[in-house]
Design a protein around this motif. Sequence first.
Motif, PDB file in Angstrom:
ATOM      1  N   GLY A 104       8.820   3.516   3.854  1.00 47.69           N
ATOM      2  CA  GLY A 104       7.917   4.539   3.301  1.00 47.69           C
ATOM      3  C   GLY A 104       7.448   4.216   1.893  1.00 47.69           C
ATOM      4  O   GLY A 104       6.285   4.400   1.556  1.00 47.69           O
ATOM      5  N   GLU A 105       8.351   3.664   1.086  1.00 47.67           N
ATOM      6  CA  GLU A 105       7.977   3.430  -0.304  1.00 47.67           C
ATOM      7  C   GLU A 105       6.960   2.302  -0.459  1.00 47.67           C
ATOM      8  O   GLU A 105       6.321   2.207  -1.491  1.00 47.67           O
ATOM      9  N   TYR A 106       6.829   1.442   0.530  1.00 47.71           N
ATOM     10  CA  TYR A 106       5.878   0.337   0.418  1.00 47.71           C
ATOM     11  C   TYR A 106       4.681   0.513   1.351  1.00 47.71           C
ATOM     12  O   TYR A 106       3.904  -0.410   1.566  1.00 47.71           O
ATOM     13  N   ARG A 107       4.589   1.709   1.911  1.00 46.73           N
ATOM     14  CA  ARG A 107       3.554   1.981   2.895  1.00 46.73           C
ATOM     15  C   ARG A 107       2.149   1.610   2.387  1.00 46.73           C
ATOM     16  O   ARG A 107       1.407   0.882   3.018  1.00 46.73           O
ATOM     17  N   SER A 108       1.818   2.100   1.172  1.00 48.28           N
ATOM     18  CA  SER A 108       0.436   1.905   0.751  1.00 48.28           C
ATOM     19  C   SER A 108       0.161   0.454   0.370  1.00 48.28           C
ATOM     20  O   SER A 108      -0.920  -0.056   0.605  1.00 48.28           O
ATOM     21  N   GLU A 109       1.151  -0.227  -0.207  1.00 51.54           N
ATOM     22  CA  GLU A 109       0.944  -1.634  -0.568  1.00 51.54           C
ATOM     23  C   GLU A 109       0.742  -2.489   0.682  1.00 51.54           C
ATOM     24  O   GLU A 109      -0.163  -3.321   0.748  1.00 51.54           O
ATOM     25  N   LEU A 110       1.601  -2.262   1.664  1.00 49.58           N
ATOM     26  CA  LEU A 110       1.471  -3.025   2.905  1.00 49.58           C
ATOM     27  C   LEU A 110       0.138  -2.747   3.577  1.00 49.58           C
ATOM     28  O   LEU A 110      -0.537  -3.646   4.070  1.00 49.58           O
ATOM     29  N   ARG A 111      -0.225  -1.475   3.564  1.00 55.46           N
ATOM     30  CA  ARG A 111      -1.478  -1.109   4.211  1.00 55.46           C
ATOM     31  C   ARG A 111      -2.652  -1.792   3.512  1.00 55.46           C
ATOM     32  O   ARG A 111      -3.543  -2.315   4.149  1.00 55.46           O
ATOM     33  N   ARG A 112      -2.603  -1.790   2.175  1.00 51.96           N
ATOM     34  CA  ARG A 112      -3.712  -2.398   1.444  1.00 51.96           C
ATOM     35  C   ARG A 112      -3.823  -3.887   1.759  1.00 51.96           C
ATOM     36  O   ARG A 112      -4.917  -4.414   1.967  1.00 51.96           O
ATOM     37  N   LEU A 113      -2.699  -4.570   1.823  1.00 55.16           N
ATOM     38  CA  LEU A 113      -2.729  -6.002   2.125  1.00 55.16           C
ATOM     39  C   LEU A 113      -3.297  -6.256   3.515  1.00 55.16           C
ATOM     40  O   LEU A 113      -4.103  -7.162   3.716  1.00 55.16           O
TER      41      LEU A 113
END
Lengths: 477, 549
Positions: A104-113
């Motif tokens: 959950g904490e890396y959701r947005s970073e992973l999504r952006r990549l």
Amino acid sequence: MKINYSEKIPNNVNLSSDRRLQRALERWQPGYLKWWDELGPEKSTGHEVYLRTAVSVEKEGWAHFDYVKMPDYRWGIFLTPSDSDRTINFGIHKGQPAWQEVPGEYRSELRRLIVTQGDTEPASVEQQRLLGKTCPSLYDLRNLFQVNVEEGRHLWAMVYLLQGYFGRDGREEAEAMLERHSGDPDKPRILEAFNEETPDWLSYFMFTYFTDRDGNFQLGSLAESGFDPLSRTCRFMLTEEAHHMFVGETGVGRIVQRACDLMKDHKTENTGATDGVRQYGGIDLETIQKYLNFHFSVSTDLFGQELSTNAATYYNTGIKGRFGETKINDDHLLHDSSYSILELNSEKIVNTEVPALNAVNERLRDDYIKDCDLGVRRWNKIIEDAGIDFRLKLPHRAFHRGIGQFSEIQTDPEGEIITQSEWDRRHSEWMPSQQDQAYVQSLMQPVTEPGKIAGWIAPPRGKINRHPFEYEFVRFN
Amino acid sequence: MIEFNTHPDKYQHWTIDFDCPIATLKLKVNEDGGLHSGYKLKLNSYDLGVDIELHDAVQRLRFEHPEIKAVVLTSAMDKVFCAGANIKMLGLSTHAHKVNFCKFTNETRNSIEDASRFSGQTYITAINGTAAGGGYELALASEYIMLVDDGSSTVSLPEVPLLAVLPGTGGLTRIVDKRKVRRDHADYFCTITEGIRGKRAENWKLIDELVPRSKFEQKVEERAIEFANKSSRPTDAKGIALNPLNRKIEENRITYDHVSVEYERQSGIVNLTIHAPDGDLPTDLESIHAAGANYWPLAMARELDDAIMHLSFNELELGTWVFRTQGEADQITIIDQTLIRHQEHWLVREIILNIKRVFKRLDLASRSLVTLIEPGSCFAGTLLELVFAADRSYMLDGTFEGGNEVPAMLRSTEMNFGPLPMCNELTRLQTRFLNDPENVENVRAEIGKDLDAVFADELGLVTFIPDDIDWEDEVRIAVEERASFSPDALTGMEASLRFAGPETLETKIFGRLTAWQNWIFQRPNAVGEQGALKLYGTGKQAGFDKKRV
């Protein structure tokens, strides 16, 4: 694991057991096909193309050849088989089991990549959609289409991750992939290099050599990711990406070969635009160098800022590694190490040591540049073998940059800083001028008879699945 | 020393394009133009220097450009509107600087809203790229937000997930209070780093209008014209130039034309004296316009504003500001009457609004404010507000022995009954007499009359009225005692006591800034060795103390 062809969407991810994901992808598929129809290769839907399709992800079986109408191509979802013991190889989670779900904490970073990577895949198809009309041979046309369908499949791969792991946001991002279009004034593609046209085949080969190589390095770093589904997806994509770069390298090489052949045949030593091979319908070496300068520099931009907070975060949190992470001999944490980069310091370009964590982008760019140089050497071998006193060369990384610190200055291809007025006066010495582009464009006449080839490019040496150049790689219906 | 005076010729970060009746303020931050060293202002991120220019631009647009009826805030950078406050800068700053920085940027945002609301100069924002954190908060200060619909431009408040702090420029308050975004939507919005774009941003009221990229400039212009058409500003008026202040800074003193500032560093005291003008005063519009920035109420307010900003940022240890006035109360009365008579005129309106903002800045100062009313003073009307703004006031009853001056008097004018409200939208008198609203009317009944110490005390206008025997000791002890208290406790106490009465957008913003943001700014979860703000940019991950407090 066998690919399940009985389903609407071929896959090796056991899609039939995940009703929710299956439905999401089935809902997305018509939009994709519509996109392919509208923005894929122009007027190609009836062609039967001798294409490679993945039938299995095992080493022997992922390349199966047959005639296919492109809209019927089995775009599917293939991941490199999972290694149940895989651990994260770098960053603060090093040694922990790889994530099978998105943390959950890396959701947005992973999504952006994933979105940024995914966006490039359909973009290049859009950029190349008109090239089919001016192909130099059936062999090249087939290779173009092969690249196109695989870029389409790579979009599928990224969309699978978005739909499968990111909930509603992921679904919206998957839709948005089909809404942005290359060069669209309203909704352009995310990265600038993917909004440029690919107007001719020289540009196309340069693009597949330099820009697809960026993709290769990005995928290579994502293949190291602690998020296992992303890693596995990228590892399988890399096998296909290699072919795209091969198309670029051999394509440029064959144009170089043709230029050398024409020089020898006509006994000219002139490598420039006038009084050289242009008289005989070839592309002169100096023009090739200019195209190289352009494509190398815009592709170099794709690696981002020299010092990047985002890249540091991605690395530290185990989301995106370095190229060949596991082969690098260090602590894989980078908390205390430094890295040497080139920096613009009061109008001089100097070496400076910076925290390695922030320089992850620059390190990837270094790896990329080294790799780019290998192909240039092979092209030079052709020129050397022909006994011609000319060598192609990568321009300095500060040359013609639009992103990063060097975007503030102008340099010549050697990296010497020059004034804006000198750049304005001289840039057509180093970059394709309008005349150069018009000349290359004038050569773009279609050759679609099996075994025939345009006069500005040499025929290939290699074969496709043991079929020689004369084979009817595309049947027009 | 941080300098607050600038001029468009010196701007490094902003340009103003004029296309009457629209002005466009374009942000393109000079990366290397930071106020301090150690950080680069990448991606249109800002520091105090960028905001000082914005503040200057907003002031000049009001006074120098009556013909400008709408202002478009936008970016001159590709794909980036504004990335907010520069995080590296925040990480390197002292706590005091961070707080001052947040406060100043808030005051600038409030002055933007003030211009839209009262000056007929409406701000709209054209977000043509990513607007993150303070970048989106800047947009929130405008009346209308347009976002380019390019599939990637987003608005975001990523402070909580990214930095473990709060949006420091009123973002949280403005989304729910001003834009009335639903609280659950706001909760989601404020916990995602990547922000919200497109239709959802519009549906959730985070923006007002979504515009396709190719039509963006045209639509922005259309909207700006629509707002301009509703403006009450004149079409053919000429502005006045805000000329540079005549200021002399010495080690223990600053001298302006109408304000003098003297430090007693040993005791942490600043003596501020405001001088009434001598001689004839303009009373008609033509001569007011001719006097321009030299007209006393404008000149005095600009000088006082500069002194407040200078002292707030550059003289942190001078904790008590003691106010005095000198001159003829009649002169102040004439000025007030002139201002009230012409208050509908654009320039006079701007002059009054400016005084209002300067006094608001004073209310918000994190300093103890003491006003001394002595013989020879002129606490009338506008200057009488200094008595009401003070935490405490002392008025000499009678005269000093041997002096031949007349005793000090107070005098109210219309300016005390409406044109100069505080952040809580009440006048200082209304706030003072919340317990007994009728008392405001008792004061009003004496409008224009001189009130001596005993009567002023009876009306509740001053704190104490010592006579000349007690005066010196009373004042000295009060000031010395105050200097011995904890500055933090004093600031907190004063801020709590100053703003009685109803909450408004502004009181909420400043109250929450002080209470929540400044608390979080001090906590290890933000600024400790493992704190998110401290580690931002290094790629390292913050470690939190999970205990809820």
